[in-house]
Design an enzyme around this catalytic site. Sequence first.
Site, PDB file in Angstrom:
ATOM      1  N   GLU A  38     -10.660  -6.803   8.985  1.00  0.00           N
ATOM      2  CA  GLU A  38      -9.994  -5.784   8.165  1.00  0.00           C
ATOM      3  C   GLU A  38     -10.364  -6.013   6.698  1.00  0.00           C
ATOM      4  OE1 GLU A  38      -5.717  -5.953   7.518  1.00  0.00           O
ATOM      5  OE2 GLU A  38      -5.584  -3.802   7.869  1.00  0.00           O
ATOM      6  N   GLU A  93       0.149  -8.515   6.700  1.00  0.00           N
ATOM      7  CA  GLU A  93      -1.047  -8.995   7.396  1.00  0.00           C
ATOM      8  C   GLU A  93      -0.686  -9.683   8.707  1.00  0.00           C
ATOM      9  OE1 GLU A  93      -3.120 -11.597   4.848  1.00  0.00           O
ATOM     10  OE2 GLU A  93      -3.628 -10.022   3.426  1.00  0.00           O
ATOM     11  N   THR A 117       0.612 -13.190   8.172  1.00  0.00           N
ATOM     12  CA  THR A 117       2.001 -13.206   7.690  1.00  0.00           C
ATOM     13  C   THR A 117       2.945 -12.926   8.857  1.00  0.00           C
ATOM     14  OG1 THR A 117       1.188 -12.336   5.603  1.00  0.00           O
ATOM     15  CG2 THR A 117       3.554 -12.236   5.943  1.00  0.00           C
ATOM     16  N   ASN A 146       0.804  -1.233   0.000  1.00  0.00           N
ATOM     17  CA  ASN A 146       0.000   0.000   0.000  1.00  0.00           C
ATOM     18  C   ASN A 146       0.836   1.282   0.000  1.00  0.00           C
ATOM     19  OD1 ASN A 146       0.786  -0.576   2.602  1.00  0.00           O
ATOM     20  ND2 ASN A 146      -1.042   0.321   3.517  1.00  0.00           N
ATOM     21  N   GLU A 185       8.167   1.679  14.671  1.00  0.00           N
ATOM     22  CA  GLU A 185       8.979   2.334  13.659  1.00  0.00           C
ATOM     23  C   GLU A 185       8.956   3.827  13.968  1.00  0.00           C
ATOM     24  OE1 GLU A 185       7.248   0.905   9.861  1.00  0.00           O
ATOM     25  OE2 GLU A 185       8.971  -0.446   9.820  1.00  0.00           O
ATOM     26  N   CYS A 191      -3.388   0.817   6.704  1.00  0.00           N
ATOM     27  CA  CYS A 191      -3.499  -0.107   7.843  1.00  0.00           C
ATOM     28  C   CYS A 191      -4.157   0.535   9.057  1.00  0.00           C
ATOM     29  CB  CYS A 191      -2.121  -0.624   8.214  1.00  0.00           C
ATOM     30  SG  CYS A 191      -0.959   0.721   8.474  1.00  0.00           S
ATOM     31  N   GLY A 201      -1.967  -5.568  10.564  1.00  0.00           N
ATOM     32  CA  GLY A 201      -3.269  -5.005  10.202  1.00  0.00           C
ATOM     33  C   GLY A 201      -3.996  -4.358  11.373  1.00  0.00           C
ATOM     34  N   GLU A 232       4.657  -4.714  11.744  1.00  0.00           N
ATOM     35  CA  GLU A 232       3.638  -3.674  11.539  1.00  0.00           C
ATOM     36  C   GLU A 232       2.500  -4.356  10.793  1.00  0.00           C
ATOM     37  OE1 GLU A 232       3.660  -0.852  12.787  1.00  0.00           O
ATOM     38  OE2 GLU A 232       5.747  -0.449  13.261  1.00  0.00           O
TER      39      GLU A 232
HETATM   40  P1  NAD Z   1       0.952  -9.601   3.121  1.00  0.00           P
HETATM   41  O1  NAD Z   1       1.102 -10.026   4.535  1.00  0.00           O
HETATM   42  O2  NAD Z   1       0.209 -10.465   2.206  1.00  0.00           O
HETATM   43  O3  NAD Z   1       2.382  -9.383   2.439  1.00  0.00           O
HETATM   44  C1  NAD Z   1       3.327  -8.507   3.027  1.00  0.00           C
HETATM   45  C2  NAD Z   1       4.698  -8.925   2.580  1.00  0.00           C
HETATM   46  O4  NAD Z   1       5.035 -10.165   3.174  1.00  0.00           O
HETATM   47  C3  NAD Z   1       4.840  -9.117   1.066  1.00  0.00           C
HETATM   48  O5  NAD Z   1       6.103  -8.610   0.676  1.00  0.00           O
HETATM   49  C4  NAD Z   1       4.800 -10.624   0.931  1.00  0.00           C
HETATM   50  O6  NAD Z   1       5.490 -11.110  -0.197  1.00  0.00           O
HETATM   51  C5  NAD Z   1       5.487 -11.076   2.194  1.00  0.00           C
HETATM   52  N1  NAD Z   1       5.127 -12.412   2.660  1.00  0.00           N
HETATM   53  C6  NAD Z   1       3.947 -13.054   2.505  1.00  0.00           C
HETATM   54  N2  NAD Z   1       3.998 -14.256   3.134  1.00  0.00           N
HETATM   55  C7  NAD Z   1       5.226 -14.350   3.696  1.00  0.00           C
HETATM   56  C8  NAD Z   1       5.876 -15.346   4.479  1.00  0.00           C
HETATM   57  N3  NAD Z   1       5.271 -16.486   4.811  1.00  0.00           N
HETATM   58  N4  NAD Z   1       7.134 -15.111   4.899  1.00  0.00           N
HETATM   59  C9  NAD Z   1       7.764 -13.947   4.602  1.00  0.00           C
HETATM   60  N5  NAD Z   1       7.206 -12.982   3.850  1.00  0.00           N
HETATM   61  C10 NAD Z   1       5.951 -13.177   3.413  1.00  0.00           C
HETATM   62  O7  NAD Z   1       0.333  -8.138   3.203  1.00  0.00           O
HETATM   63  P2  NAD Z   1      -0.120  -7.197   2.007  1.00  0.00           P
HETATM   64  O8  NAD Z   1      -1.360  -7.785   1.425  1.00  0.00           O
HETATM   65  O9  NAD Z   1       1.039  -6.913   1.132  1.00  0.00           O
HETATM   66  O10 NAD Z   1      -0.456  -5.843   2.770  1.00  0.00           O
HETATM   67  C11 NAD Z   1      -1.689  -5.593   3.379  1.00  0.00           C
HETATM   68  C12 NAD Z   1      -1.608  -5.827   4.876  1.00  0.00           C
HETATM   69  O11 NAD Z   1      -0.528  -5.089   5.418  1.00  0.00           O
HETATM   70  C13 NAD Z   1      -2.841  -5.355   5.605  1.00  0.00           C
HETATM   71  O12 NAD Z   1      -3.198  -6.288   6.586  1.00  0.00           O
HETATM   72  C14 NAD Z   1      -2.384  -4.065   6.256  1.00  0.00           C
HETATM   73  O13 NAD Z   1      -3.103  -3.708   7.409  1.00  0.00           O
HETATM   74  C15 NAD Z   1      -0.961  -4.363   6.555  1.00  0.00           C
HETATM   75  N6  NAD Z   1      -0.197  -3.122   6.677  1.00  0.00           N
HETATM   76  C16 NAD Z   1       0.245  -2.750   7.918  1.00  0.00           C
HETATM   77  C17 NAD Z   1       0.934  -1.555   8.083  1.00  0.00           C
HETATM   78  C18 NAD Z   1       1.432  -1.122   9.435  1.00  0.00           C
HETATM   79  O14 NAD Z   1       2.325  -0.300   9.481  1.00  0.00           O
HETATM   80  N7  NAD Z   1       0.900  -1.615  10.533  1.00  0.00           N
HETATM   81  C19 NAD Z   1       1.191  -0.755   6.975  1.00  0.00           C
HETATM   82  C20 NAD Z   1       0.732  -1.168   5.720  1.00  0.00           C
HETATM   83  C21 NAD Z   1       0.039  -2.365   5.583  1.00  0.00           C
END
Ligand code: NAD
Length: 673
Positions: A570, A414, A417, A338, A647, A469, A437, A435
């Site tokens: 979420e 997420e 993850t 995002n 962070e 997020c 969801g 960081e």
């Molecule tokens: P995601 O968890 O699907 O992927 C995030 C990253 O993790 C990607 O680079 C992905 O390739 C990697 N990944 C996936 N599975 C993995 C594994 N098993 N081991 C290591 N790496 C892995 O998330 P997304 O769909 O890219 O982003 C959306 C989510 O991120 C939402 O839940 C949102 O709330 C969260 N988010 C949180 C913040 C925060 O600062 N708290 C900021 C932005 C987004």
Amino acid sequence: MRRREPEDRREQLLRAALAALSETGIEAFTFAEVARRADVSPALIVHYFGDRDTLIEATFRQLVERVTTRPIQALADGTSPEDRLRAFVLAHLNPGELTSEASRAWLSFWGLALHVPALARLQRVHQERMVSNLKHELRGLVQADQVTRIAETIAALIDGFWLRAALASAWRPDVQIPVDWIFEAIDRDLSAARLADSDRPSTQAEEQFQTVNPATGEVLATIRIDGQAEIDKAVARAAAAQRDWARTPGVERGRILNRAAQLLVANNDRLARLETEDTGKPIQETIAVDVLSGADCIEYFAGLARTISGEHMDLGSSAFGYTKREPLGVVAGIGAWNYPLQIACWKSAPALACGNAMLFKPAELTPLTAIELERIYLEAGLPEGLFQVVQGKAETGQMLSRHPGIAKISLTGEVGTGKKVMADAAATLKVVTLELGGKSALIVFEDADIDEAVSGALLANFYSAGEVCTNGTRVFVHRSIREAFLARLKARTEAMIIGDPLDPATHVGALISTAHMENVLGYIELGLQQGARLLTGGKRLTEGDLAKGAFVMPTIFTGCTDEMAIVREEIFGPVMSVLDFDDEAEVVARANASHLGLAAGIFTRDLARAHRVIGMLEAGTCWINSYNVTPIELPFGGNKQSGLGRENGKAAIEYFTQLKSVYVAMEPIDAPY
Ligand code: NAD
């Protein structure tokens, strides 16, 4: 009005039949009941279907098709067997599909199939189709003798889940638990029976992926995936570079980082455009926030680099002690899609300022701007190897979390993850910052400035098309100001401009992908089915060129209750739920009733109440009379399952350094032997 064609009519009758089956069950399933729901005469149903059994069979046939369509599409979209397998399972568990209507009708179908041969056949074909699709993907992943067992287990878990949902009569808030469990079971099975790399069919090996502009469907680039060999090499290069970097004085590190910040600012327009193309976010956001917030962060940590220090401890005349803050070594950042460039900056700036090297993996949906950041760091004079972008999907991320040469993982992603990364990192006891969801609450008290509160609610839900997020998607509004608040909220939402993200006038661009859009639309459908009322929006936009992209109208639900899925889970899209409340204690308890705790916001003119309520809210990042503003000076992160660590701010230094304690003797040792 268009005349109703026979196909439309048939569909309409089947929909009415499905609703009747789901609500009244098979006993009360009569032509008269279906006719009443479809508002036609029973004779018309006889004309189309002949008898009751044929109608029942046609209804179930259509239900099977409906249940199967999305998973089959998901298979077509995935690029690797594991990707396709996961997408297939997830599509079967899609919240929009797993509605009470479909799942209750499904339950009747299974019951009847025990006695009606035609339905038993239909059911068997459906089962075989599901298992055969699962087997097809599993053949590229696991040992041959495990394929059938794992496929059958996954199919049984999906079936069990559907039947359970039917018996619970609705999509319940605890639904994520079985979904997580199914994926954990799949992961366990896959890792136990996984084929050795050399045994994988070479045609299946995934070597690259494409990144697509979600507003147009245009392919922007093809990206090579980094595997174990590339990661090993990158870690070795990073470790070699980090040894010198750790000895470079903070002031020198800061100067290089400062130059990088200036280069980001100088390239703002170009990078903002690239980010907009890769994410679908409006250029009016990326040009004002994404790149500049990244530059701001680098500048902040450039300043802090020369201030990183330990403490001195007076231990009397015989000794003193001191602590040093030392870098961790090679660390890894894994980003979400995002805020791709901003996340890369938020992770790399403190890491580098503290003397670490960083390997950064952007999300596979948005791989482009991190590459530009690597170039900018090099141009600014950062020694080679200190910041390296690695590309890939979950598997590449996993290689980072498991790598013995990496000391820390900082993930944005997420909740699920985060749990996996933490488990993988445990094997080598890495430091983990997560960081994750949120499902945050925004509370509007009766004394709030209503226009300000509406501005806050809009920013908290529709900025970046809701893909933020910290979004305050549970908007609690005091009952006494509800009508005034909703009237202004609706008017201002409907005035938002949705369209081409590159047009500077656009407020709402595209969602990140069509798959994510389907998920968001599934939640909207579910909100309606669970009784929420649509105040505005609720649809995908497909006029003209918008049909090529993933555009969803900003959507507001009223009449929401705390139990609804749209209120608990979420959605990560432009969907706001408005809830009414009567008093402070009640709203605090309801706001806190979540396993997530990323952020919270309140609007009130009463300062004492503002601080009292903020003190009681279980959230890591809070706003009073504002929302979604994240200055780098303030630590950022979540409580409960929204994350670990922080962070930004000085706090980030703690998460990218380790303490060394030193005892210094000032007198001879008093040895007893
Ligand atoms: P995601 O968890 O699907 O992927 C995030 C990253 O993790 C990607 O680079 C992905 O390739 C990697 N990944 C996936 N599975 C993995 C594994 N098993 N081991 C290591 N790496 C892995 O998330 P997304 O769909 O890219 O982003 C959306 C989510 O991120 C939402 O839940 C949102 O709330 C969260 N988010 C949180 C913040 C925060 O600062 N708290 C900021 C932005 C987004």
